[in-house]
Design a protein around this motif. Structure first.
Motif, PDB file in Angstrom:
ATOM      1  N   GLU A 687      39.920-119.519 -87.857  1.00 48.37           N
ATOM      2  CA  GLU A 687      41.451-119.118 -88.284  1.00 48.37           C
ATOM      3  C   GLU A 687      41.533-117.978 -88.045  1.00 48.37           C
ATOM      4  O   GLU A 687      42.158-117.159 -87.287  1.00 48.37           O
ATOM      5  N   ALA A 690      41.474-117.486 -84.238  1.00 48.05           N
ATOM      6  CA  ALA A 690      42.937-117.989 -83.585  1.00 48.05           C
ATOM      7  C   ALA A 690      43.992-116.455 -83.756  1.00 48.05           C
ATOM      8  O   ALA A 690      44.347-116.330 -82.856  1.00 48.05           O
ATOM      9  N   ASP A 694      45.391-114.716 -80.694  1.00 46.85           N
ATOM     10  CA  ASP A 694      46.763-113.395 -80.608  1.00 46.85           C
ATOM     11  C   ASP A 694      46.586-112.235 -80.967  1.00 46.85           C
ATOM     12  O   ASP A 694      47.086-111.724 -79.762  1.00 46.85           O
TER      13      ASP A 694
END
Length: 1009
Positions: A687, A690, A694
Motif C-alpha cells: 500500500e 501504491a 500516486d
C-alpha cells in the motif's frame, strides 16, 4: 447568414487513412466501454488532419455520440487562455442546455470562468486564490465532463494545438491524467512541422506519450494512388496521367495543395501557378472580386475567426455589399461560416499567406481599426476574449499609449481566470512597451488587485507603478511554475529599488526579498534565510502592516523546517499576534501551523497538535482552501514524526477527500507521500508503494517529484532492490534543499546503499559530511533514521579488514552526534536505543539484554519492520549466549513478520542465522528436525566426521590417516566445512562445532567409515 453554403472544391470522397481511422475507432470503442481516452493527431499543415477529424465525428454521431469542437487561435500566444476549452463547453451547452447547467450544480459559478453562460463567476472559497483556485477549476472541469459522459458517449475535438496557450495545455494534461471514468474521447490535432526543438508543445507531447490512455497518430502525405482518388473525387472523373503527374509533383502528396492545384488546373492558363507556396495559396484570393479580397485581407488580421458584427464595423461596407463579398469568399472555399456566426479561414495556411502579403503599414492600420471598433462596441466580442483581443490589436497597431493599458488590463483578466502563464506573457509585453509609453500613461496605471500583501503605490511616481508590475510578474511566474523567471524579475525589482536614491521604499523591498527567499528555496539554491533576514531588517521602525505579517509568517515557516527551536517558536508567536493585529487571516493560519509544528519539535506535542487540529477544523468548516495546502499535510506529517502513524493515516485519508474536492493536484501529491510514510511505518509496504506512485502521478513541482522518489528509494532499499534504489535516488537528488527533511533522508539512503554495496568507507564519509554540514538536528523522523543507517553500516562491517582502520573513530563520532538529538517522544527514544545497540554490536560489546531493552522501547509503536530487525539482532545475541530456545522463538517471529512486508534483506539474514545456528524458522521445520535439532548444518556425513576430527585438533594428514583418505581429499573436506559454517579458520570451526553441538563426544571417538 451564409452558414448553409458549401465550400468547394472539397472531395466528396474520403481518401485513405485506413490505419488512422481504425485507431480512432479503437479509441472510440474503449471510451464507449467506460474508460476515457485521448488521441493526438499530428501532421504537417494541409495534410488532412481536419478532414480526418470531421469524417470521424460524422461516424461517431451516427453511432449516437455527442460531439463538440473547439480550436486554438493564434491570439492564444498573446494571452487568450482556455479558448478552445471554452468553445467546447459552449458547444455542449448549446446542445444540452439545462442538462449541462444541472451537471454543474454547486460549482457553476467557478466554471463560469470558462463558460460565462453559467452565470457570474463566484469569488474564491474562503481565503483561497491563485494556484489553489486554478487547480480547483481544472478539477471541476474534469468532474463536469465525467458527469456528462456517464449517460452518453462524448467526443470532443480540439484543433490546432500548436497555437495553444500554456493554460490550455496544462488543463488538457490534467484531464488526460485525471479522468478516470466516463464514456469520453478527446481528440486533438497539431502541426508537426511547426513543432520546432524549443516549441512549448514538444515537452507536452513527450509527457503525454507516457500515459496509457493517450495515443498519437502521425498523418503522412498521400501516395500517388491516393492523389489520383482525391482528384477523381474533386473533378468527378479520373484525371489524366499528365494532370496526375503535374499535381502529384507540385503538391508532393499534401492534400490541401492537391485541392488548390486541382482548382486552378480546371481550365487554368499555363504558368498560372507560381513555384512559391504563398503564391499558390493566394491564387484563390486573387481570383475574387476586389471588395471580397479586401474583406479577406481584413479578416486575416482579425484572427483565426472574426465575428460578423466586428468584421462589418471594421470593413465599413453596407450589409448587402459585405454579404456579397462574404458569399464570394465562402464560395471560393477561402472562408467558412462558423456555428457562432463568425467567419474563419478554411485553412490556416491561407490566412497566413494573406496576412504575410499585407504591407507593414497596412497591417498596423487594420489592427488599429479593429482595436478602435472593439473599444467603441465591446459587445461585438465574447466577454472572455475581449481583453486579450484588444491587447493584441493595440499591440500590433504599434501604439504604446493605447497598448500598454490594454496589455495590463488583459493581464489582470488572465490572472482572474487563473491563466498565470498568459498573465506573465502579457506583463512581459507590458515591460517591452513601458519605455515607449508616455509618462502620463505610465503614471496612470494601477494594479487592480492585491499582490499578496504587496503595498500598492500611493502616489503618482512612475517608478512605483513599474514596481507594481514587477510584483505581479513575480507572482505570475511563481504561480505559472517558472521560478527562474520569477527570481530574475525579483532581482530586477531590487536593482530598481537600489537606484531610487533619496526615495526609499523599504516595505516594497522587504516584500521582494521575501519572494526571493521563497524562490531560492524552491530552486534548491540555498536556505533562503539571509533573504528573510534582510526583509526583517528593512521593516524595523515601521508600524505593523500586511508586509510585516507576510515576512514574519514566512520566517516562522522557515524556522519550522530549518531550525525548530525556541527562537523560531518565539518568532512564530509574534507572527500569530501580528497577523491578528493586521487582520490577515490567511497569514494567521499559516503562522498557527508553523507554531504548532514548532511546539511539537520542542516537546510540547499536545499543544502543537491542538494548534494544528484547530486550523484543520477551520479549513473544513470555512473552506479555507489556501490554508488547506498546509493544514492536513503538516498535521499528518507531525503525527507520523511523533510515532502516531494510525492517526496520521486517518488525517491523510480525510486530506485526500478534501484535496479532490478542492481540485488541488500537487497538494494531493504531498498527502499521498505522507500516506506512504505512515503505511511504511505500519508495515503495509504494498500500500505504501501504491501511495508513493500516486504521489508521483500527482506531483507538479520539483519538490514533490523528489519526495515521491524518496519514498520509492526507501522501499527499494528495504526490499534489496539496489538498482531501482539508485535510479530513484538520482531523481530524489535533483531537489537539493539543505533542510533536514530533505537532506537527511538523502544522506540516509546514500549511506544505506553504500553499505549494501560493501563501500563502508563511502558510507562513513557520507555520514561525516552530513554531520559536518552543521544543520539543525531536525526532527526525529528525518534525522534518527540517518544516524541509524550509519550505525548499521558500522555494525555490518565489523570484522571486515578494510573497515577496521578508523572504525572506532567513526563509532565515537556517531555516538557524539546522537547525543545531541532530541528524544522527546517514545518513537524518538526507541530510535536512540536502537542506534546505541547497533553501535555496541559494531564494537563487539552488545548483549542480549541491550536488544531486549530496544524491543521493549518499540513495544506499542506500530513499527513492525524495526521490531522484526530488533528481534533478529536479539536472537543473534541469544545464540551467542547459549539461549537457543528463546533465540529460536524470536528468530521465527522476526522472519514471519518480515516476509509479508517484502523485507527481502531481513528475511535472508534471518535464514542465514537460522542455518548457522541450526534453528528452525517455522513449526514445520521444528517438527522435522526433532527435539535435538538438525546437526547437519548442511554438512554431509563424511564432512561431519572430518569436522569431529578438526574439533579434536587433528591436522589434515592425521585426518587422512584416520579416515583412510588422501590428504588432498581431507583438505577439500575442510575447505567445504569452513565455507558451510561461514567461519574463517579451523579454530573458529572447532569452537562453533562445540558451542552449537554440531559434533559430540561419541562422534569424536568413533568416526564413521
Amino acid at each position: 447568414m451564409l452558414h448553409d453554403m458549401r465550400t468547394n472544391p472539397l472531395s466528396p470522397v474520403f481518401v485513405g487513412r485506413g490505419p488512422e481511422r481504425a485507431a480512432l475507432a479503437e479509441g472510440l470503442a474503449a471510451a464507449d466501454a467506460g474508460g476515457p481516452q485521448a488521441v493526438l493527431i499530428g501532421g504537417e499543415a494541409g495534410v488532412g488532419k481536419t478532414r480526418l477529424v470531421d469524417q470521424f465525428l460524422d461516424e461517431a454521431r451516427a453511432l449516437g455520440a455527442l460531439t463538440a469542437v473547439g480550436a486554438c487561435v493564434e491570439a492564444g500566444a498573446d494571452g487568450l487562455p482556455f479558448a478552445p476549452v471554452s468553445m467546447v463547453l459552449r458547444a455542449l451547452h448549446r446542445q444540452l442546455g439545462e442538462e449541462l447547467t444541472r451537471a454543474a450544480t454547486g460549482f457553476g459559478g467557478e466554471l463560469a470562468r470558462l463558460l460565462p453562460e453559467l452565470g457570474e463567476p463566484t469569488a474564491p472559497m474562503g481565503t483561497a486564490r491563485d494556484v489553489e483556485v486554478r487547480a480547483r477549476l481544472f478539477e471541476l472541469t474534469a468532474r463536469l465532463l465525467e458527469s456528462l459522459a456517464q449517460e452518453r458517449l462524448l467526443v470532443l475535438a480540439i484543433e490546432d494545438l500548436h497555437w495553444s496557450d500554456r493554460s490550455t495545455r496544462e488543463l488538457l494534461a490534467y484531464l488526460f491524467r485525471s479522468l478516470q471514468r466516463g464514456r469520453l474521447l478527446i481528440i486533438t490535432t497539431y502541426r508537426s512541422d511547426d513543432i520546432h526543438r524549443r516549441h512549448p508543445l514538444r515537452p507536452f507531447l513527450g509527457e503525454l506519450d507516457r500515459l496509457r490512455t493517450v495515443r498519437r497518430l502521425e498523418l503522412d502525405r498521400f501516395t500517388r494512388d491516393e492523389v489520383r482518388s482525391q482528384l477523381a473525387g474533386i473533378r468527378g472523373s479520373q484525371p489524366s496521367d499528365d494532370l496526375l503527374d503535374h499535381v502529384y509533383r507540385r503538391s508532393d502528396g499534401n492534400a490541401f495543395f492537391v485541392e488548390e492545384l486541382a482548382s486552378v488546373s480546371c481550365g487554368a492558363r499555363p504558368g498560372m501557378i507560381s513555384d512559391s507556396v504563398r503564391d499558390l495559396l493566394l491564387v484563390r484570393v486573387e481570383a475574387l472580386p476586389e471588395t471580397a479580397q479586401r474583406v479577406v485581407r481584413i479578416a486575416a488580421e482579425g484572427g483565426s475567426c472574426v465575428e460578423y458584427g466586428l468584421l462589418r464595423a471594421v470593413v465599413g461596407l453596407g450589409e448587402d455589399e459585405l454579404i456579397e463579398a462574404l458569399r464570394s469568399a465562402v464560395g471560393a472555399s477561402i472562408l467558412i461560416p462558423q456555428d457562432d456566426g463568425s467567419y474563419g479561414f478554411r485553412h490556416a495556411l491561407v490566412r497566413e499567406a494573406v496576412d504575410d502579403d499585407l504591407l507593414p503599414g497596412e497591417r498596423s492600420r487594420i489592427s488599429r481599426r479593429f482595436a478602435e471598433v472593439l473599444e467603441a462596441a465591446p459587445e461585438l466580442v465574447a466577454s472572455e476574449q475581449r481583453p486579450a483581443r484588444l491587447a493584441t490589436y493595440w499591440y500590433h497597431a504599434h501604439d504604446p499609449a493605447k497598448a500598454l493599458p490594454a496589455v495590463v488590463s488583459a493581464a489582470t483578466d488572465a490572472r482572474c481566470r487563473h491563466a498565470y502563464a498568459e498573465q506573465l506573457h502579457l506583463l512581459e509585453r507590458g515591460l517591452e512597451l513601458w519605455d515607449s509609453a508616455p509618462d502620463e500613461v505610465r503614471s496612470g496605471l494601477r494594479v487592480a488587485y492585491e499582490a499578496e500583501s504587496y503595498p500598492l503605490c500611493a502616489c503618482d511616481d512612475p517608478a512605483l507603478s513599474f514596481l507594481d508590475m514587477l510584483a505581479e510578474m513575480t507572482l505570475a511566474a511563481r504561480f505559472a511554475g517558472e521560478p527562474e523567471r520569477g527570481l530574475s524579475v525579483v532581482k530586477r525589482a531590487l536593482r530598481v529599488l537600489d537606484t531610487m536614491e533619496g526615495v526609499g521604499h523599504p516595505l516594497r523591498a522587504a516584500w521582494f526579498w521575501t519572494e526571493r527567499s521563497r524562490l531560492t528555496r524552491w530552486l534548491g539554491r540555498g536556505s533562503g534565510w539571509d533573504e528573510l533576514g534582510t526583509a526583517q531588517r528593512l521593516l524595523e521602525g515601521f508600524p505593523p502592516s500586511g508586509v510585516h505579517a507576510r515576512v514574519l509568517t514566512e520566517a516562522a515557516a522557515w524556522g519550522a523546517v530549518h531550525q525548530p527551536d525556541e527562537d523560531s517558536l518565539a518568532l512564530a508567536e509574534r507572527a500569530v499576534e501580528l497577523c491578528r493585529e493586521v487582520g490577515d487571516e490567511k497569514a494567521e493560519v499559516d503562522a498557527l501551523l508553523s507554531r504548532g509544528a514548532l511546539l511539537v519539535e520542542i516537546g510540547r506535542g499536545e499543544e502543537g497538535l491542538a494548534d494544528m487540529r484547530a486550523v484543520a477544523e477551520r479549513v473544513k468548516r470555512f473552506d479555507l482552501v489556501a490554508a488547506f495546502t498546509r493544514s492536513h499535510v503538516n498535521l499528518q506529517s507531525v503525527l507520523e514524526s511523533m510515532g502516531r502513524s494510525d492517526e496520521s493515516l486517518a488525517v491523510a485519508n480525510e486530506g485526500i477527500r478534501l484535496a479532490h474536492r478542492y481540485g488541488l493536484r500537487d497538494t494531493q501529491s504531498w498527502i499521498h507521500g505522507n500516506r506512504a510514510d505512515a503505511l511504511f511505518s505500519l508495515g503495509r509496504w504494498d500500500e505504501s508503494e501504491a501511495a508513493a506512485v500516486d504521489a508521483r502521478r500527482t506531483a507538479q513541482h520539483p519538490v514533490t517529484v523528489s519526495l515521491a522518489a524518496e519514498r520509492l528509494v526507501r522501499l527499494a532499499l528495504a526490499r534489496g532492490d539496489l538498482e531501482t534504489a539508485e535510479t530513484e535516488l538520482a531523481l530524489m537528488s535533483e531537489h537539493g534543499s539543505v533542510a533536514p527533511q530533505y537532506a537527511h533522508p538523502q544522506a540516509h539512503y546514500r549511506i544505506t546503499l553504500a553499505a549494501l554495496r560493501g563501500r563502508i568507507l563511502d558510507a562513513r564519509q557520507l555520514l561525516a559530511e552530513a554531520i559536518r554540514e552543521g544543520l539543525a538536528p531536525g526532527t526525529g523522523v528525518y534525522t534518527w533514521p540517518m544516524v541509524d543507517a550509519g550505525a548499521q553500516a558500522e555494525s555490518a562491517a565489523r570484522g571486515v579488514p578494510a573497515a577496521e582502520p578508523g572504525a572506532s573513530e567513526a563509532i565515537a563520532a556517531i555516538r557524539e552526534f546522537a547525543a545531541t538529538l532530541p528524544r522527546r517522544y517514545p518513537v524518538w527514544a526507541a530510535w536512540a536505543q536502537l542506534v546505541e545497540a547497533e553501535l555496541r554490536r559494531a564494537d563487539g560489546t552488545a548483549r542480549a539484554a541491550d536488544w531486549a531493552a530496544v524491543a521493549e522501547a518499540f513495544d506499542g509503536l506500530s513499527r513492525p519492520f524495526q521490531r522484526a530487525r530488533v528481534e533478529l539482532r536479539w536472537a543473534e545475541a541469544l545464540v551467542a549466549e547459549g539461549d537457543r530456545e528463546r533465540a529460536a522463538e524470536l528468530l521465527a517471529r522476526a522472519h514471519a513478520a518480515a516476509r509479508p512486508m517484502g523485507a527481502r534483506l531481513l528475511v535472508e539474514e534471518a535464514e542465514r542465522l537460522a542455518q548457522r545456528a541450526r534453528l528452525p524458522l517455522t513449526p514445520e521445520q521444528a517438527r522435522a528436525e526433532g527435539p535435538g535439532g538438525d546437526a547437519s548444518f548442511g554438512l554431509t556425513p563424511r564432512e561431519r566426521d572430518v569436522l569431529a576430527l578438526v574439533a579434536a585438533g587433528r591436522s589434515n594428514r592425521q585426518i587422512a590417516e584416520e579416515l583412510f583418505i588422501s590428504p588432498k581429499t581431507a583438505s577439500v573436506h575442510v575447505s567445504n566445512i569452513l565455507a558451510k559454517l561461514e567461519v574463517s579458520g579451523r579454530g573458529e570451526a572447532a569452537a562453533l562445532a562445540h558451542r552449537l553441538g554440531i559434533v559430540g563426544a561419541e562422534r569424536d571417538a568413533t568416526p564413521a567409515a
